[in-house]
Design a protein around this motif. Structure first.
Motif, PDB file in Angstrom:
ATOM      1  N   MET A   1      -7.716   2.495  -3.623  1.00 13.40           N
ATOM      2  CA  MET A   1      -6.566   3.232  -4.095  1.00 13.40           C
ATOM      3  C   MET A   1      -5.560   3.445  -2.959  1.00 13.40           C
ATOM      4  O   MET A   1      -4.371   3.484  -3.203  1.00 13.40           O
ATOM      5  N   ILE A   2      -6.059   3.562  -1.742  1.00 17.51           N
ATOM      6  CA  ILE A   2      -5.159   3.719  -0.598  1.00 17.51           C
ATOM      7  C   ILE A   2      -4.300   2.460  -0.433  1.00 17.51           C
ATOM      8  O   ILE A   2      -3.098   2.546  -0.165  1.00 17.51           O
ATOM      9  N   ALA A   3      -4.907   1.300  -0.617  1.00 20.70           N
ATOM     10  CA  ALA A   3      -4.161   0.048  -0.497  1.00 20.70           C
ATOM     11  C   ALA A   3      -3.064  -0.031  -1.551  1.00 20.70           C
ATOM     12  O   ALA A   3      -1.960  -0.518  -1.268  1.00 20.70           O
ATOM     13  N   ILE A   4      -3.330   0.452  -2.744  1.00 19.37           N
ATOM     14  CA  ILE A   4      -2.316   0.445  -3.805  1.00 19.37           C
ATOM     15  C   ILE A   4      -1.160   1.361  -3.424  1.00 19.37           C
ATOM     16  O   ILE A   4       0.013   1.016  -3.608  1.00 19.37           O
ATOM     17  N   GLY A   5      -1.476   2.519  -2.862  1.00 21.04           N
ATOM     18  CA  GLY A   5      -0.419   3.413  -2.377  1.00 21.04           C
ATOM     19  C   GLY A   5       0.383   2.782  -1.256  1.00 21.04           C
ATOM     20  O   GLY A   5       1.612   2.931  -1.192  1.00 21.04           O
ATOM     21  N   ALA A   6      -0.298   2.049  -0.381  1.00 23.66           N
ATOM     22  CA  ALA A   6       0.397   1.370   0.716  1.00 23.66           C
ATOM     23  C   ALA A   6       1.345   0.308   0.169  1.00 23.66           C
ATOM     24  O   ALA A   6       2.485   0.184   0.646  1.00 23.66           O
ATOM     25  N   ILE A   7       0.900  -0.438  -0.834  1.00 23.11           N
ATOM     26  CA  ILE A   7       1.767  -1.456  -1.452  1.00 23.11           C
ATOM     27  C   ILE A   7       3.030  -0.792  -2.005  1.00 23.11           C
ATOM     28  O   ILE A   7       4.146  -1.272  -1.790  1.00 23.11           O
ATOM     29  N   GLU A   8       2.854   0.308  -2.692  1.00 22.29           N
ATOM     30  CA  GLU A   8       4.000   1.020  -3.266  1.00 22.29           C
ATOM     31  C   GLU A   8       4.992   1.431  -2.177  1.00 22.29           C
ATOM     32  O   GLU A   8       6.197   1.217  -2.301  1.00 22.29           O
ATOM     33  N   LYS A   9       4.490   1.987  -1.090  1.00 20.46           N
ATOM     34  CA  LYS A   9       5.370   2.433   0.002  1.00 20.46           C
ATOM     35  C   LYS A   9       6.056   1.254   0.675  1.00 20.46           C
ATOM     36  O   LYS A   9       7.243   1.336   1.015  1.00 20.46           O
TER      37      LYS A   9
ATOM     38  N   SER B   1       0.612  -8.132   4.815  1.00 22.95           N
ATOM     39  CA  SER B   1      -0.534  -8.332   3.916  1.00 22.95           C
ATOM     40  C   SER B   1      -1.263  -7.014   3.743  1.00 22.95           C
ATOM     41  O   SER B   1      -1.387  -6.235   4.686  1.00 22.95           O
ATOM     42  N   VAL B   2      -1.736  -6.785   2.543  1.00 26.46           N
ATOM     43  CA  VAL B   2      -2.498  -5.572   2.232  1.00 26.46           C
ATOM     44  C   VAL B   2      -3.788  -6.004   1.566  1.00 26.46           C
ATOM     45  O   VAL B   2      -3.799  -6.883   0.710  1.00 26.46           O
ATOM     46  N   MET B   3      -4.879  -5.366   1.966  1.00 30.35           N
ATOM     47  CA  MET B   3      -6.180  -5.699   1.407  1.00 30.35           C
ATOM     48  C   MET B   3      -6.936  -4.412   1.110  1.00 30.35           C
ATOM     49  O   MET B   3      -6.865  -3.454   1.874  1.00 30.35           O
ATOM     50  N   GLY B   4      -7.662  -4.389   0.011  1.00 34.09           N
ATOM     51  CA  GLY B   4      -8.433  -3.216  -0.366  1.00 34.09           C
ATOM     52  C   GLY B   4      -9.919  -3.461  -0.240  1.00 34.09           C
ATOM     53  O   GLY B   4     -10.357  -4.488   0.274  1.00 34.09           O
ATOM     54  N   ASP B   5     -10.690  -2.498  -0.728  1.00 30.92           N
ATOM     55  CA  ASP B   5     -12.142  -2.663  -0.728  1.00 30.92           C
ATOM     56  C   ASP B   5     -12.728  -2.152  -2.038  1.00 30.92           C
ATOM     57  O   ASP B   5     -12.049  -1.530  -2.839  1.00 30.92           O
TER      58      ASP B   5
END
Length: 79
Positions: A1-9, A22-26
């Motif tokens: 969920m943090i990665a999704i917030g980072a994408i938004e920002k 690049s953004v990657m989640g877990d």
């Protein structure tokens, strides 16, 4: 969920993903394949983690061993 917030920002700051950053989640959450751009993640076998944890606890309780068994899980990259 943090990665999704980072994408938004990053998108609000007018950065292109994945061209600029690049953004990657877990944990391979289901929403990772729905959002745009898609989010690459590392799959973690949560159910297997829990199963092994319970086995370890039961073994320690019923055999009175205080040493935990270790089990390694192979992560899987999900693009």
């Amino acid at each position: 969920m943090i990665a999704i917030g980072a994408i938004e920002k990053f998108l609000q700051a007018v950065h292109l993903i994945p061209e600029d950053i690049s953004v990657m989640g877990d944990y391979d959450i289901p929403v990772a394949s729905i959002i745009r751009p898609h989010l690459s993640t590392v799959h973690a076998p949560i159910k297997e983690f829990g199963t092994e944890a319970v086995k370890n606890i039961l073994r320690m309780v019923y055999t009175r061993h205080d040493k935990q068994l270790e089990k390694l899980f192979e992560p899987e990259l999900v693009i």
